[in-house]
Design a protein around this motif. Sequence first.
Motif, PDB file in Angstrom:
ATOM      1  N   MET A   1       0.853  -1.193   0.000  1.00  0.00           N
ATOM      2  CA  MET A   1       0.000   0.000   0.000  1.00  0.00           C
ATOM      3  C   MET A   1       0.885   1.239   0.000  1.00  0.00           C
ATOM      4  SD  MET A   1      -2.953   1.134   2.744  1.00  0.00           S
ATOM      5  CE  MET A   1      -1.749   1.413   4.043  1.00  0.00           C
ATOM      6  N   GLN A   2       0.553   2.238  -0.840  1.00  0.00           N
ATOM      7  CA  GLN A   2       1.313   3.474  -0.928  1.00  0.00           C
ATOM      8  C   GLN A   2       1.170   4.273   0.365  1.00  0.00           C
ATOM      9  OE1 GLN A   2       3.277   4.848  -3.580  1.00  0.00           O
ATOM     10  NE2 GLN A   2       3.811   6.119  -1.832  1.00  0.00           N
ATOM     11  N   LYS A   3       2.298   4.609   0.970  1.00  0.00           N
ATOM     12  CA  LYS A   3       2.267   5.400   2.186  1.00  0.00           C
ATOM     13  C   LYS A   3       2.033   6.859   1.842  1.00  0.00           C
ATOM     14  CE  LYS A   3       5.520   2.261   4.533  1.00  0.00           C
ATOM     15  NZ  LYS A   3       4.568   1.670   5.442  1.00  0.00           N
ATOM     16  N   GLU A   4       1.461   7.604   2.802  1.00  0.00           N
ATOM     17  CA  GLU A   4       1.235   9.029   2.592  1.00  0.00           C
ATOM     18  C   GLU A   4       2.558   9.741   2.351  1.00  0.00           C
ATOM     19  OE1 GLU A   4      -0.959  12.826   4.770  1.00  0.00           O
ATOM     20  OE2 GLU A   4      -0.741  10.918   5.827  1.00  0.00           O
ATOM     21  N   GLN A   5       2.557  10.624   1.395  1.00  0.00           N
ATOM     22  CA  GLN A   5       3.788  11.315   1.019  1.00  0.00           C
ATOM     23  C   GLN A   5       3.715  12.780   1.431  1.00  0.00           C
ATOM     24  OE1 GLN A   5       4.173  10.561  -3.213  1.00  0.00           O
ATOM     25  NE2 GLN A   5       4.960   8.502  -2.882  1.00  0.00           N
ATOM     26  N   ILE A   6       4.634  13.175   2.291  1.00  0.00           N
ATOM     27  CA  ILE A   6       4.676  14.541   2.798  1.00  0.00           C
ATOM     28  C   ILE A   6       6.073  15.090   2.588  1.00  0.00           C
ATOM     29  CG2 ILE A   6       4.459  16.021   4.827  1.00  0.00           C
ATOM     30  CD1 ILE A   6       2.388  14.135   5.920  1.00  0.00           C
ATOM     31  N   SER A   7       6.159  16.198   1.902  1.00  0.00           N
ATOM     32  CA  SER A   7       7.442  16.839   1.631  1.00  0.00           C
ATOM     33  C   SER A   7       7.790  17.813   2.757  1.00  0.00           C
ATOM     34  CB  SER A   7       7.379  17.588   0.302  1.00  0.00           C
ATOM     35  OG  SER A   7       8.447  18.489   0.161  1.00  0.00           O
ATOM     36  N   VAL A   8       9.062  18.172   2.810  1.00  0.00           N
ATOM     37  CA  VAL A   8       9.511  19.187   3.761  1.00  0.00           C
ATOM     38  C   VAL A   8       8.753  20.488   3.543  1.00  0.00           C
ATOM     39  CG1 VAL A   8      11.420  19.901   2.266  1.00  0.00           C
ATOM     40  CG2 VAL A   8      11.559  20.350   4.705  1.00  0.00           C
ATOM     41  N   PHE A   9       8.344  20.750   2.291  1.00  0.00           N
ATOM     42  CA  PHE A   9       7.636  21.988   1.991  1.00  0.00           C
ATOM     43  C   PHE A   9       6.135  21.895   2.251  1.00  0.00           C
ATOM     44  CE2 PHE A   9      11.462  22.148  -0.772  1.00  0.00           C
ATOM     45  CZ  PHE A   9      12.104  23.176  -0.095  1.00  0.00           C
ATOM     46  N   ASP A  10       5.672  20.732   2.683  1.00  0.00           N
ATOM     47  CA  ASP A  10       4.325  20.614   3.214  1.00  0.00           C
ATOM     48  C   ASP A  10       4.305  20.990   4.691  1.00  0.00           C
ATOM     49  OD1 ASP A  10       3.161  19.653   0.826  1.00  0.00           O
ATOM     50  OD2 ASP A  10       3.907  17.640   1.259  1.00  0.00           O
ATOM     51  N   ILE A  11       5.379  20.656   5.388  1.00  0.00           N
ATOM     52  CA  ILE A  11       5.475  20.967   6.811  1.00  0.00           C
ATOM     53  C   ILE A  11       5.846  22.435   7.011  1.00  0.00           C
ATOM     54  CG2 ILE A  11       6.706  20.454   8.956  1.00  0.00           C
ATOM     55  CD1 ILE A  11       4.735  18.287   8.095  1.00  0.00           C
ATOM     56  N   PHE A  12       6.781  22.932   6.216  1.00  0.00           N
ATOM     57  CA  PHE A  12       7.186  24.331   6.293  1.00  0.00           C
ATOM     58  C   PHE A  12       6.609  25.088   5.094  1.00  0.00           C
ATOM     59  CE2 PHE A  12      10.922  22.288   8.488  1.00  0.00           C
ATOM     60  CZ  PHE A  12      10.604  22.751   9.751  1.00  0.00           C
ATOM     61  N   LYS A  13       5.654  25.964   5.373  1.00  0.00           N
ATOM     62  CA  LYS A  13       5.029  26.772   4.330  1.00  0.00           C
ATOM     63  C   LYS A  13       5.166  28.247   4.694  1.00  0.00           C
ATOM     64  CE  LYS A  13       1.234  23.447   3.442  1.00  0.00           C
ATOM     65  NZ  LYS A  13       1.249  22.640   4.686  1.00  0.00           N
ATOM     66  N   ILE A  14       5.376  29.061   3.685  1.00  0.00           N
ATOM     67  CA  ILE A  14       5.395  30.508   3.892  1.00  0.00           C
ATOM     68  C   ILE A  14       3.966  31.014   3.775  1.00  0.00           C
ATOM     69  CG2 ILE A  14       6.225  32.716   3.004  1.00  0.00           C
ATOM     70  CD1 ILE A  14       8.677  31.189   1.913  1.00  0.00           C
TER      71      ILE A  14
END
Length: 475
Positions: free
Chosen positions: A1-14
Amino acid sequence: MQKEQISVFDIFKIGIGPSSSHTLGPWRAAQQFVRLLQDRQVLELVTGVQVLLYGSLAKTGKGHGTDIAILLGLSGDDPVTFDVNRIDDKVNHIKTTRQLQLGNSHQVAFSYEDDLLFLFHESLPFHPNAVTFQALLSNGKALSETYYSIGGGFVVKEDGGGQQRPEVDLPFPIETAADLLHWCRKTGLKISEVVMENEQAWRPEQQTATGLLDIFQVIKECTYRGCHTTGYLPGGLNVARRAASLNRRLVKDYSYHNFDEWIAAVRKTGNGFQNILDWVSCFALAVNEENASFGRVVTAPTNGAAGVIPAVLLYYLAFCDGYSTNHILQFLATASEIGSIFKKGATISAAMGGCQAEIGVSSAMAAAALTECLGGSQRQVLMAAEIAMEHHLGLTCDPIGGLVQVPCIERNTMGAIKAITASQLALQSNPDQAKVSLDAVVRTMWQTALDMNSKYKETSDGGLAVNIPISLPEC
Protein backbone atom coordinates in the motif's frame (compact mmCIF):
# COMPACT_ATOMS: atom_id res chain seq x y z
CA MET A 1 0.00 0.00 0.00
CA GLN A 2 1.31 3.47 -0.93
CA LYS A 3 2.27 5.40 2.19
CA GLU A 4 1.23 9.03 2.59
CA GLN A 5 3.79 11.32 1.02
CA ILE A 6 4.68 14.54 2.80
CA SER A 7 7.44 16.84 1.63
CA VAL A 8 9.51 19.19 3.76
CA PHE A 9 7.64 21.99 1.99
CA ASP A 10 4.33 20.61 3.21
CA ILE A 11 5.47 20.97 6.81
CA PHE A 12 7.19 24.33 6.29
CA LYS A 13 5.03 26.77 4.33
CA ILE A 14 5.39 30.51 3.89
CA GLY A 15 2.19 32.31 4.71
CA ILE A 16 0.48 35.08 6.65
CA GLY A 17 -0.68 34.83 10.27
CA PRO A 18 -2.32 34.32 12.57
CA SER A 19 -3.34 30.69 11.93
CA SER A 20 -2.39 27.99 9.44
CA SER A 21 -5.68 26.14 9.86
CA HIS A 22 -7.92 29.21 10.12
CA THR A 23 -6.06 31.68 7.90
CA LEU A 24 -3.67 29.97 5.48
CA GLY A 25 -5.91 26.94 4.90
CA PRO A 26 -9.10 28.92 4.13
CA TRP A 27 -7.03 31.27 1.96
CA ARG A 28 -5.79 28.28 -0.05
CA ALA A 29 -9.33 26.84 -0.19
CA ALA A 30 -10.64 30.12 -1.64
CA GLN A 31 -7.89 30.04 -4.25
CA GLN A 32 -8.79 26.45 -5.13
CA PHE A 33 -12.45 27.42 -5.56
CA VAL A 34 -11.50 30.25 -7.93
CA ARG A 35 -9.36 27.80 -9.92
CA LEU A 36 -12.32 25.42 -10.06
CA LEU A 37 -14.47 28.20 -11.56
CA GLN A 38 -11.73 28.94 -14.07
CA ASP A 39 -11.19 25.29 -14.98
CA ARG A 40 -14.90 24.83 -15.62
CA GLN A 41 -14.94 28.06 -17.62
CA VAL A 42 -17.74 29.62 -15.59
CA LEU A 43 -15.85 32.40 -13.77
CA GLU A 44 -17.29 35.08 -16.06
CA LEU A 45 -20.81 33.73 -15.41
CA VAL A 46 -20.62 34.21 -11.63
CA THR A 47 -23.09 36.80 -10.35
CA GLY A 48 -22.55 36.23 -6.64
CA VAL A 49 -20.64 34.17 -4.08
CA GLN A 50 -21.62 32.93 -0.64
CA VAL A 51 -19.22 31.47 1.92
CA LEU A 52 -20.38 29.20 4.75
CA LEU A 53 -18.05 28.63 7.72
CA TYR A 54 -18.65 25.66 10.01
CA GLY A 55 -17.38 24.40 13.36
CA SER A 56 -14.15 25.87 14.63
CA LEU A 57 -13.80 28.09 11.56
CA ALA A 58 -17.07 29.73 12.55
CA LYS A 59 -16.48 29.93 16.29
CA THR A 60 -12.99 31.40 16.20
CA GLY A 61 -12.87 32.56 12.59
CA LYS A 62 -12.96 36.29 13.18
CA GLY A 63 -10.24 36.14 15.82
CA HIS A 64 -8.11 34.02 13.51
CA GLY A 65 -8.67 36.16 10.42
CA THR A 66 -10.57 33.49 8.50
CA ASP A 67 -12.85 36.10 6.95
CA ILE A 68 -9.90 38.22 5.84
CA ALA A 69 -8.08 35.23 4.35
CA ILE A 70 -11.12 34.14 2.36
CA LEU A 71 -11.70 37.62 0.93
CA LEU A 72 -8.08 37.86 -0.18
CA GLY A 73 -8.07 34.31 -1.55
CA LEU A 74 -11.21 34.91 -3.59
CA SER A 75 -9.61 38.12 -4.86
CA GLY A 76 -6.72 36.18 -6.38
CA ASP A 77 -4.07 37.28 -3.87
CA ASP A 78 -1.43 34.82 -2.66
CA PRO A 79 -0.24 34.59 0.98
CA VAL A 80 3.38 34.04 -0.05
CA THR A 81 3.65 37.29 -1.99
CA PHE A 82 0.81 39.58 -0.89
CA ASP A 83 2.01 42.76 0.82
CA VAL A 84 0.92 42.39 4.45
CA ASN A 85 0.80 46.19 4.76
CA ARG A 86 -2.09 46.24 2.27
CA ILE A 87 -4.37 43.79 4.09
CA ASP A 88 -6.50 46.33 5.97
CA ASP A 89 -6.98 48.61 2.96
CA LYS A 90 -7.91 45.75 0.64
CA VAL A 91 -10.42 44.19 3.04
CA ASN A 92 -11.99 47.55 3.94
CA HIS A 93 -12.38 48.33 0.24
CA ILE A 94 -14.30 45.09 -0.31
CA LYS A 95 -16.53 45.77 2.68
CA THR A 96 -17.33 49.38 1.82
CA THR A 97 -17.80 48.98 -1.94
CA ARG A 98 -19.65 45.67 -1.51
CA GLN A 99 -17.77 44.46 -4.58
CA LEU A 100 -15.35 41.54 -4.94
CA GLN A 101 -12.85 41.21 -7.80
CA LEU A 102 -13.13 37.42 -8.13
CA GLY A 103 -9.81 35.95 -9.20
CA ASN A 104 -8.60 39.51 -9.74
CA SER A 105 -10.47 39.56 -13.04
CA HIS A 106 -14.26 39.37 -12.61
CA GLN A 107 -16.20 41.78 -10.41
CA VAL A 108 -19.24 40.53 -8.49
CA ALA A 109 -21.48 42.00 -5.83
CA PHE A 110 -20.49 40.82 -2.35
CA SER A 111 -21.88 41.73 1.05
CA TYR A 112 -19.61 40.91 3.99
CA GLU A 113 -22.62 40.77 6.31
CA ASP A 114 -24.88 38.65 4.10
CA ASP A 115 -22.54 36.54 1.97
CA LEU A 116 -19.94 35.47 4.56
CA LEU A 117 -21.82 33.39 7.09
CA PHE A 118 -20.46 32.12 10.43
CA LEU A 119 -22.56 29.06 11.27
CA PHE A 120 -21.62 28.87 14.95
CA HIS A 121 -23.90 25.96 15.78
CA GLU A 122 -23.27 23.79 12.73
CA SER A 123 -20.41 21.37 12.08
CA LEU A 124 -19.63 18.89 9.34
CA PRO A 125 -18.60 15.36 10.37
CA PHE A 126 -15.41 15.02 8.31
CA HIS A 127 -13.42 17.72 10.14
CA PRO A 128 -14.20 20.69 12.44
CA ASN A 129 -12.61 23.20 10.03
CA ALA A 130 -15.01 23.27 7.10
CA VAL A 131 -15.85 25.95 4.55
CA THR A 132 -18.34 25.78 1.68
CA PHE A 133 -18.19 28.13 -1.30
CA GLN A 134 -21.28 28.67 -3.42
CA ALA A 135 -21.22 30.51 -6.75
CA LEU A 136 -24.45 31.68 -8.40
CA LEU A 137 -24.26 31.76 -12.19
CA SER A 138 -26.04 33.96 -14.72
CA ASN A 139 -27.45 30.88 -16.47
CA GLY A 140 -29.48 30.06 -13.38
CA LYS A 141 -27.18 27.29 -12.20
CA ALA A 142 -24.96 27.19 -9.13
CA LEU A 143 -21.65 25.63 -8.25
CA SER A 144 -20.77 24.55 -4.71
CA GLU A 145 -17.67 22.99 -3.15
CA THR A 146 -16.68 22.18 0.44
CA TYR A 147 -13.10 22.22 1.68
CA TYR A 148 -11.55 21.16 4.97
CA SER A 149 -8.58 22.94 6.50
CA ILE A 150 -6.99 20.06 8.38
CA GLY A 151 -4.07 21.87 10.00
CA GLY A 152 -0.73 23.30 8.96
CA GLY A 153 -2.23 24.90 5.86
CA PHE A 154 -3.26 21.51 4.41
CA VAL A 155 -6.57 21.65 2.53
CA VAL A 156 -8.55 18.63 1.35
CA LYS A 157 -12.00 17.72 0.13
CA GLU A 158 -13.95 14.92 1.75
CA ASP A 159 -13.22 12.62 -1.19
CA GLY A 160 -9.49 13.10 -0.60
CA GLY A 161 -9.06 15.66 -3.35
CA GLY A 162 -7.42 19.02 -2.94
CA GLN A 163 -3.77 17.99 -2.74
CA GLN A 164 -1.91 19.23 -5.78
CA ARG A 165 1.35 17.27 -5.92
CA PRO A 166 1.41 13.87 -7.71
CA GLU A 167 2.69 10.75 -6.00
CA VAL A 168 6.26 9.68 -6.65
CA ASP A 169 8.40 6.63 -5.91
CA LEU A 170 10.19 7.57 -2.70
CA PRO A 171 13.43 5.66 -2.06
CA PHE A 172 12.59 5.56 1.66
CA PRO A 173 8.81 5.44 2.22
CA ILE A 174 8.06 6.41 5.83
CA GLU A 175 4.85 6.24 7.80
CA THR A 176 6.15 5.79 11.34
CA ALA A 177 9.23 6.45 13.43
CA ALA A 178 9.98 2.72 13.19
CA ASP A 179 10.07 3.04 9.39
CA LEU A 180 12.45 5.97 9.66
CA LEU A 181 14.75 4.14 12.04
CA HIS A 182 14.71 1.09 9.75
CA TRP A 183 16.01 3.12 6.81
CA CYS A 184 18.61 4.87 8.95
CA ARG A 185 19.93 1.53 10.19
CA LYS A 186 19.87 -0.04 6.74
CA THR A 187 21.70 2.83 5.04
CA GLY A 188 23.69 4.42 7.86
CA LEU A 189 22.23 7.78 6.87
CA LYS A 190 21.26 10.49 9.32
CA ILE A 191 17.59 11.43 9.48
CA SER A 192 18.23 14.66 7.60
CA GLU A 193 20.04 12.71 4.89
CA VAL A 194 17.11 10.31 4.48
CA VAL A 195 14.84 13.33 4.10
CA MET A 196 17.02 14.93 1.45
CA GLU A 197 17.19 11.65 -0.50
CA ASN A 198 13.39 11.44 -0.48
CA GLU A 199 13.04 15.06 -1.55
CA GLN A 200 15.04 14.26 -4.71
CA ALA A 201 12.06 12.21 -5.90
CA TRP A 202 10.24 15.55 -6.30
CA ARG A 203 13.03 17.93 -7.32
CA PRO A 204 16.84 18.25 -7.62
CA GLU A 205 18.72 18.50 -4.32
CA GLN A 206 19.89 22.04 -5.03
CA GLN A 207 16.31 23.15 -5.56
CA THR A 208 15.34 21.69 -2.18
CA ALA A 209 18.28 23.43 -0.54
CA THR A 210 17.32 26.73 -2.15
CA GLY A 211 13.72 26.33 -1.00
CA LEU A 212 14.80 25.60 2.57
CA LEU A 213 17.06 28.64 2.59
CA ASP A 214 14.08 30.69 1.39
CA ILE A 215 12.19 29.30 4.40
CA PHE A 216 15.08 30.34 6.63
CA GLN A 217 15.11 33.81 5.08
CA VAL A 218 11.47 34.32 6.08
CA ILE A 219 12.29 33.05 9.59
CA LYS A 220 15.15 35.56 9.80
CA GLU A 221 13.06 38.47 8.57
CA CYS A 222 10.11 37.58 10.80
CA THR A 223 12.19 37.20 13.96
CA TYR A 224 14.21 40.35 13.32
CA ARG A 225 11.08 42.36 12.58
CA GLY A 226 9.36 41.02 15.68
CA CYS A 227 12.33 41.97 17.86
CA HIS A 228 12.17 45.56 16.64
CA THR A 229 8.44 46.32 16.52
CA THR A 230 6.61 47.88 19.44
CA GLY A 231 2.97 48.57 20.19
CA TYR A 232 -0.08 46.41 20.75
CA LEU A 233 -1.45 43.39 18.92
CA PRO A 234 -4.64 43.82 16.86
CA GLY A 235 -7.93 42.22 17.78
CA GLY A 236 -9.13 44.08 20.86
CA LEU A 237 -7.34 42.26 23.70
CA ASN A 238 -4.78 45.09 23.90
CA VAL A 239 -1.90 42.67 24.36
CA ALA A 240 1.37 44.60 24.42
CA ARG A 241 4.24 43.36 22.25
CA ARG A 242 7.14 42.31 24.48
CA ALA A 243 9.88 41.02 22.20
CA ALA A 244 11.23 44.45 21.25
CA SER A 245 11.65 45.69 24.81
CA LEU A 246 13.19 42.37 25.85
CA ASN A 247 15.57 42.55 22.91
CA ARG A 248 16.64 46.07 23.91
CA ARG A 249 17.39 45.00 27.46
CA LEU A 250 19.29 41.90 26.41
CA VAL A 251 21.34 43.33 23.57
CA LYS A 252 22.61 46.16 25.82
CA ASP A 253 24.93 48.61 24.06
CA TYR A 254 25.90 46.43 21.11
CA SER A 255 25.14 48.07 17.78
CA TYR A 256 24.03 46.31 14.60
CA HIS A 257 22.35 47.10 11.31
CA ASN A 258 21.10 43.74 10.01
CA PHE A 259 20.24 40.20 11.04
CA ASP A 260 23.77 38.78 10.95
CA GLU A 261 25.18 41.65 13.01
CA TRP A 262 22.28 41.26 15.42
CA ILE A 263 22.96 37.53 15.89
CA ALA A 264 26.62 38.36 16.53
CA ALA A 265 25.50 40.81 19.24
CA VAL A 266 23.10 38.20 20.65
CA ARG A 267 25.96 35.71 20.87
CA LYS A 268 28.07 38.16 22.88
CA THR A 269 25.32 38.73 25.44
CA GLY A 270 24.53 35.04 26.00
CA ASN A 271 26.95 34.68 28.86
CA GLY A 272 24.81 32.74 31.27
CA PHE A 273 21.84 30.40 31.60
CA GLN A 274 19.39 33.18 32.42
CA ASN A 275 20.41 35.32 29.46
CA ILE A 276 20.20 32.40 27.04
CA LEU A 277 16.80 31.47 28.46
CA ASP A 278 15.62 35.05 27.94
CA TRP A 279 16.90 35.07 24.36
CA VAL A 280 15.06 31.85 23.49
CA SER A 281 11.85 33.39 24.85
CA CYS A 282 12.55 36.61 22.96
CA PHE A 283 12.93 34.76 19.66
CA ALA A 284 9.67 32.87 20.16
CA LEU A 285 7.75 35.96 21.29
CA ALA A 286 9.00 37.92 18.28
CA VAL A 287 7.74 35.38 15.74
CA ASN A 288 4.35 34.88 17.33
CA GLU A 289 3.75 38.56 17.86
CA GLU A 290 4.36 38.97 14.14
CA ASN A 291 2.03 36.06 13.49
CA ALA A 292 -0.71 37.63 15.62
CA SER A 293 -0.27 40.87 13.66
CA PHE A 294 -0.96 39.28 10.25
CA GLY A 295 2.76 39.21 9.50
CA ARG A 296 4.53 36.83 7.14
CA VAL A 297 5.66 33.69 8.96
CA VAL A 298 6.56 30.05 8.31
CA THR A 299 4.16 27.34 9.44
CA ALA A 300 6.24 25.06 11.65
CA PRO A 301 4.12 22.95 11.45
CA THR A 302 1.37 25.53 12.11
CA ASN A 303 1.15 29.29 12.49
CA GLY A 304 0.04 29.12 16.11
CA ALA A 305 3.24 27.18 16.86
CA ALA A 306 5.42 29.10 14.41
CA GLY A 307 7.79 30.45 17.07
CA VAL A 308 9.18 27.19 18.45
CA ILE A 309 11.33 26.10 15.49
CA PRO A 310 12.81 29.61 14.93
CA ALA A 311 13.55 30.00 18.64
CA VAL A 312 15.40 26.70 18.90
CA LEU A 313 17.12 27.13 15.53
CA LEU A 314 18.39 30.60 16.49
CA TYR A 315 19.46 29.25 19.88
CA TYR A 316 21.56 26.71 18.00
CA LEU A 317 22.96 29.28 15.56
CA ALA A 318 23.78 31.85 18.23
CA PHE A 319 24.91 29.76 21.17
CA CYS A 320 26.03 26.40 19.76
CA ASP A 321 28.29 27.63 16.94
CA GLY A 322 25.89 26.24 14.37
CA TYR A 323 25.56 29.17 11.98
CA SER A 324 26.28 27.50 8.65
CA THR A 325 24.20 26.67 5.60
CA ASN A 326 24.64 22.93 6.11
CA HIS A 327 23.48 23.11 9.72
CA ILE A 328 20.42 25.13 8.77
CA LEU A 329 19.46 22.58 6.10
CA GLN A 330 20.12 19.72 8.50
CA PHE A 331 17.97 21.29 11.22
CA LEU A 332 14.99 22.00 8.96
CA ALA A 333 15.13 18.63 7.20
CA THR A 334 15.19 16.69 10.47
CA ALA A 335 12.40 18.75 11.99
CA SER A 336 10.19 18.27 8.94
CA GLU A 337 10.36 14.48 9.13
CA ILE A 338 9.21 14.44 12.75
CA GLY A 339 6.36 16.76 11.85
CA SER A 340 5.30 14.49 9.00
CA ILE A 341 5.26 11.45 11.30
CA PHE A 342 2.83 13.24 13.62
CA LYS A 343 0.76 14.38 10.66
CA LYS A 344 0.47 10.81 9.36
CA GLY A 345 -0.08 9.10 12.72
CA ALA A 346 -2.15 11.69 14.58
CA THR A 347 -2.86 15.33 13.69
CA ILE A 348 -1.27 18.77 13.59
CA SER A 349 -4.65 20.50 13.89
CA ALA A 350 -5.65 22.07 17.21
CA ALA A 351 -9.27 21.81 16.11
CA MET A 352 -8.78 18.03 16.09
CA GLY A 353 -6.33 17.52 18.93
CA GLY A 354 -5.94 20.63 21.06
CA CYS A 355 -2.67 22.50 21.43
CA GLN A 356 -0.71 19.26 21.92
CA ALA A 357 -1.12 18.95 18.14
CA GLU A 358 0.54 22.30 17.52
CA ILE A 359 2.94 23.34 20.30
CA GLY A 360 3.57 19.70 21.21
CA VAL A 361 4.43 18.69 17.66
CA SER A 362 6.57 21.77 17.05
CA SER A 363 8.47 21.11 20.28
CA ALA A 364 9.09 17.51 19.23
CA MET A 365 10.29 18.69 15.81
CA ALA A 366 12.67 21.22 17.33
CA ALA A 367 14.01 18.77 19.91
CA ALA A 368 14.79 16.21 17.24
CA ALA A 369 16.45 18.75 14.94
CA LEU A 370 18.61 20.19 17.70
CA THR A 371 19.66 16.71 18.81
CA GLU A 372 20.85 15.69 15.35
CA CYS A 373 22.69 18.97 14.86
CA LEU A 374 24.43 18.51 18.22
CA GLY A 375 25.71 15.09 17.15
CA GLY A 376 23.06 12.79 18.57
CA SER A 377 22.45 9.36 17.09
CA GLN A 378 19.30 8.60 15.11
CA ARG A 379 17.77 6.89 18.15
CA GLN A 380 18.63 9.85 20.38
CA VAL A 381 16.95 12.14 17.85
CA LEU A 382 13.74 10.11 18.04
CA MET A 383 14.07 9.93 21.81
CA ALA A 384 14.27 13.73 22.02
CA ALA A 385 11.09 14.07 19.95
CA GLU A 386 9.33 11.56 22.18
CA ILE A 387 10.36 13.34 25.38
CA ALA A 388 9.20 16.70 24.08
CA MET A 389 5.75 15.42 23.06
CA GLU A 390 5.32 13.26 26.13
CA HIS A 391 5.32 16.41 28.23
CA HIS A 392 2.79 18.21 26.06
CA LEU A 393 0.19 15.42 26.05
CA GLY A 394 -3.28 16.72 26.83
CA LEU A 395 -2.43 20.38 26.22
CA THR A 396 -5.68 22.15 25.37
CA CYS A 397 -6.41 24.91 22.88
CA ASP A 398 -8.56 27.60 24.49
CA PRO A 399 -7.69 30.95 22.87
CA ILE A 400 -9.17 33.95 24.63
CA GLY A 401 -11.47 35.82 22.28
CA GLY A 402 -10.65 33.35 19.53
CA LEU A 403 -7.38 35.24 18.99
CA VAL A 404 -3.99 33.56 18.54
CA GLN A 405 -2.54 35.60 21.40
CA VAL A 406 -3.37 34.38 24.91
CA PRO A 407 -2.18 31.79 25.85
CA CYS A 408 -0.79 30.95 22.40
CA ILE A 409 2.19 33.31 22.20
CA GLU A 410 3.70 32.39 25.57
CA ARG A 411 3.15 28.71 24.83
CA ASN A 412 5.71 29.01 22.05
CA THR A 413 8.35 30.06 24.59
CA MET A 414 7.44 27.04 26.71
CA GLY A 415 7.57 24.72 23.73
CA ALA A 416 11.01 26.00 22.76
CA ILE A 417 12.46 25.60 26.24
CA LYS A 418 10.99 22.09 26.52
CA ALA A 419 12.54 21.20 23.17
CA ILE A 420 16.01 22.25 24.34
CA THR A 421 15.56 20.36 27.61
CA ALA A 422 14.32 17.26 25.78
CA SER A 423 17.35 17.39 23.49
CA GLN A 424 19.76 17.65 26.39
CA LEU A 425 18.05 14.75 28.16
CA ALA A 426 18.25 12.58 25.04
CA LEU A 427 21.90 13.42 24.43
CA GLN A 428 22.74 12.38 27.99
CA SER A 429 20.65 9.18 27.82
CA ASN A 430 20.96 5.65 26.50
CA PRO A 431 18.03 4.99 24.11
CA ASP A 432 18.25 1.29 25.00
CA GLN A 433 16.82 2.20 28.39
CA ALA A 434 13.93 4.27 27.05
CA LYS A 435 10.50 3.07 28.14
CA VAL A 436 8.43 4.99 25.58
CA SER A 437 8.96 5.04 21.81
CA LEU A 438 8.09 7.95 19.54
CA ASP A 439 5.45 5.83 17.80
CA ALA A 440 3.86 5.05 21.16
CA VAL A 441 3.63 8.72 22.04
CA VAL A 442 2.16 9.51 18.59
CA ARG A 443 -0.56 6.90 19.19
CA THR A 444 -1.15 8.24 22.69
CA MET A 445 -1.43 11.78 21.43
CA TRP A 446 -4.07 10.72 18.89
CA GLN A 447 -6.02 8.77 21.50
CA THR A 448 -5.87 11.79 23.79
CA ALA A 449 -7.11 13.97 20.94
CA LEU A 450 -10.09 11.69 20.37
CA ASP A 451 -10.95 11.75 24.06
CA MET A 452 -10.54 15.51 24.49
CA ASN A 453 -13.72 17.54 24.94
CA SER A 454 -14.48 19.77 21.96
CA LYS A 455 -14.49 22.78 24.30
CA TYR A 456 -10.70 22.51 24.35
CA LYS A 457 -10.19 22.14 20.59
CA GLU A 458 -9.87 25.71 19.29
CA THR A 459 -13.52 26.57 19.84
CA SER A 460 -13.06 29.11 22.68
CA ASP A 461 -15.95 27.31 24.41
CA GLY A 462 -13.92 26.30 27.48
CA GLY A 463 -10.82 26.87 29.57
CA LEU A 464 -9.22 30.31 29.67
CA ALA A 465 -11.51 31.50 26.90
CA VAL A 466 -14.56 31.39 29.21
CA ASN A 467 -12.83 32.21 32.49
CA ILE A 468 -11.28 35.49 31.37
CA PRO A 469 -14.08 38.04 30.89
CA ILE A 470 -13.44 40.23 27.85
CA SER A 471 -15.38 42.49 25.55
CA LEU A 472 -14.00 42.61 22.03
CA PRO A 473 -15.03 45.25 19.49
CA GLU A 474 -17.20 44.17 16.59
CA CYS A 475 -15.20 43.28 13.47
